[in-house]
Motif scaffolding. Structure first.
Motif, PDB file in Angstrom:
ATOM      1  N   ASP A 206     125.561  18.606  18.061  1.00  0.00           N
ATOM      2  CA  ASP A 206     124.689  19.345  19.042  1.00  0.00           C
ATOM      3  C   ASP A 206     123.357  19.433  18.231  1.00  0.00           C
ATOM      4  OD1 ASP A 206     123.330  21.995  19.201  1.00  0.00           O
ATOM      5  OD2 ASP A 206     125.411  23.042  19.527  1.00  0.00           O
ATOM      6  N   PRO A 207     122.108  19.306  19.185  1.00  0.00           N
ATOM      7  CA  PRO A 207     120.794  19.013  18.670  1.00  0.00           C
ATOM      8  C   PRO A 207     120.513  20.010  17.869  1.00  0.00           C
ATOM      9  CG  PRO A 207     121.136  18.347  20.880  1.00  0.00           C
ATOM     10  CD  PRO A 207     122.387  18.843  20.462  1.00  0.00           C
ATOM     11  N   GLN A 208     120.924  21.471  18.380  1.00  0.00           N
ATOM     12  CA  GLN A 208     120.226  22.643  17.416  1.00  0.00           C
ATOM     13  C   GLN A 208     121.028  22.706  16.093  1.00  0.00           C
ATOM     14  OE1 GLN A 208     121.288  25.905  20.428  1.00  0.00           O
ATOM     15  NE2 GLN A 208     119.070  25.879  20.852  1.00  0.00           N
ATOM     16  N   GLN A 211     119.178  20.136  13.900  1.00  0.00           N
ATOM     17  CA  GLN A 211     117.884  20.381  13.405  1.00  0.00           C
ATOM     18  C   GLN A 211     117.820  21.596  12.488  1.00  0.00           C
ATOM     19  OE1 GLN A 211     115.395  21.850  16.742  1.00  0.00           O
ATOM     20  NE2 GLN A 211     113.709  22.131  15.533  1.00  0.00           N
ATOM     21  N   ALA A 212     118.976  22.489  12.615  1.00  0.00           N
ATOM     22  CA  ALA A 212     119.053  23.601  11.536  1.00  0.00           C
ATOM     23  C   ALA A 212     119.371  22.979  10.125  1.00  0.00           C
ATOM     24  CB  ALA A 212     119.996  24.798  11.913  1.00  0.00           C
TER      25      ALA A 212
END
Length: 258
Positions: A206-208, A211-212
């Motif tokens: 999951d890209p989000q 990033q987090a």
């Protein structure tokens, strides 16, 4: 990987050594000259693939199977280890033990069942305890024990509370063993990874989420298995002879500030 002589002539065992961080550790120790026992619990193909990668790089390794978290797991592992060494006409004994194998439990306290709790402690805490206990008659004086823990032991992370507790127990095992084994010249240390990119972590797709988690590090990236393997290889070598009973934070500075 280029083979160096840092661990030449040494015999190492890496639990959970066929995938992820364990695979990187196995490859690094072998690249530095060790004969590496690549332990696996279920994925025989992954273990064989890791052994073949090591051999292709000019190193030496063999796979060892033992399911962890079940009765007699430590005895099963060491019986297989001894047998494989004998089959290769290698000298009996051990120089480096890396307790890396573990499972996670992504549940808050309200969601954890007794079976969940028993299982995660059986694999992450009980197994390395008895693996280490039975290693001591094999471990040569001046040897090395490295336990792979987690940066979660210094961070409040309710979503993985039971998992974090297992690793905190492993941290104390390091401390006590360092005191106990010091007279034999054996060092015992912990390496605590943070958010690390491995093929067995589905949340990172999951890209989000990626990033987090990357943003939690001061370097704004996820850790790589090689980042952890390099620290383990250092602690397993002569250069770390004066370091024992320590937890080396290898999180990339996760949550250093507010």
């Amino acid at each position: 990987m280029t083979t160096t002589g840092r661990h030449r002539g040494r015999i190492a065992l890496v639990t959970g050594g066929s995938r992820g961080i364990g695979r990187a550790i196995s490859r690094r120790l072998a690249a530095q000259g060790a004969l590496v026992a690549v332990h696996y619990g279920h994925d025989h193909a992954a273990a064989e693939r890791t052994v073949k990668e090591i051999e292709a790089d000019g190193g030496r390794a063999f796979a060892v199977h033992a399911e962890l978290g079940v009765v007699g797991d430590a005895a099963t592992l060491w019986t297989a280890f001894d047998r494989e060494l004998a089959a290769r006409d290698a000298p009996p004994g051990l120089d480096i033990l890396v307790n890396n194998a573990g499972i996670t439990l992504p549940r808050t306290i309200e969601q954890v069942t007794e079976d969940d709790y028993d299982r995660v402690f059986a694999v992450n805490t009980k197994a390395p305890f008895f693996i280490t206990q039975q290693a001591l008659v094999r471990l040569r004086d001046g040897g090395r024990i490295v336990n792979v823990s987690s940066g979660a032991t210094r961070i409040a992370y309710p979503a993985i509370v039971a998992y974090s507790m297992t690793k905190a127990a492993l941290d104390h095992l390091t401390l006590s063993l360092a005191q106990h084994l010091g007279p034999r010249g054996i060092t015992v240390n912990t390496v605590a990874p943070g958010f690390t990119e491995t093929e067995i972590n589905p949340t990172l797709r999951d890209p989000q989420i990626r990033q987090a988690l990357a943003g939690a590090s001061v370097f704004n990236r996820l850790g790589a298995p090689a980042d952890i393997a390099d620290v383990v290889a250092f602690l397993a070598g002569d250069d770390a002879r004066w370091i024992t009973g320590q937890c080396i934070d290898a999180t990339g500075g996760v949550h250093l500030g507010l």
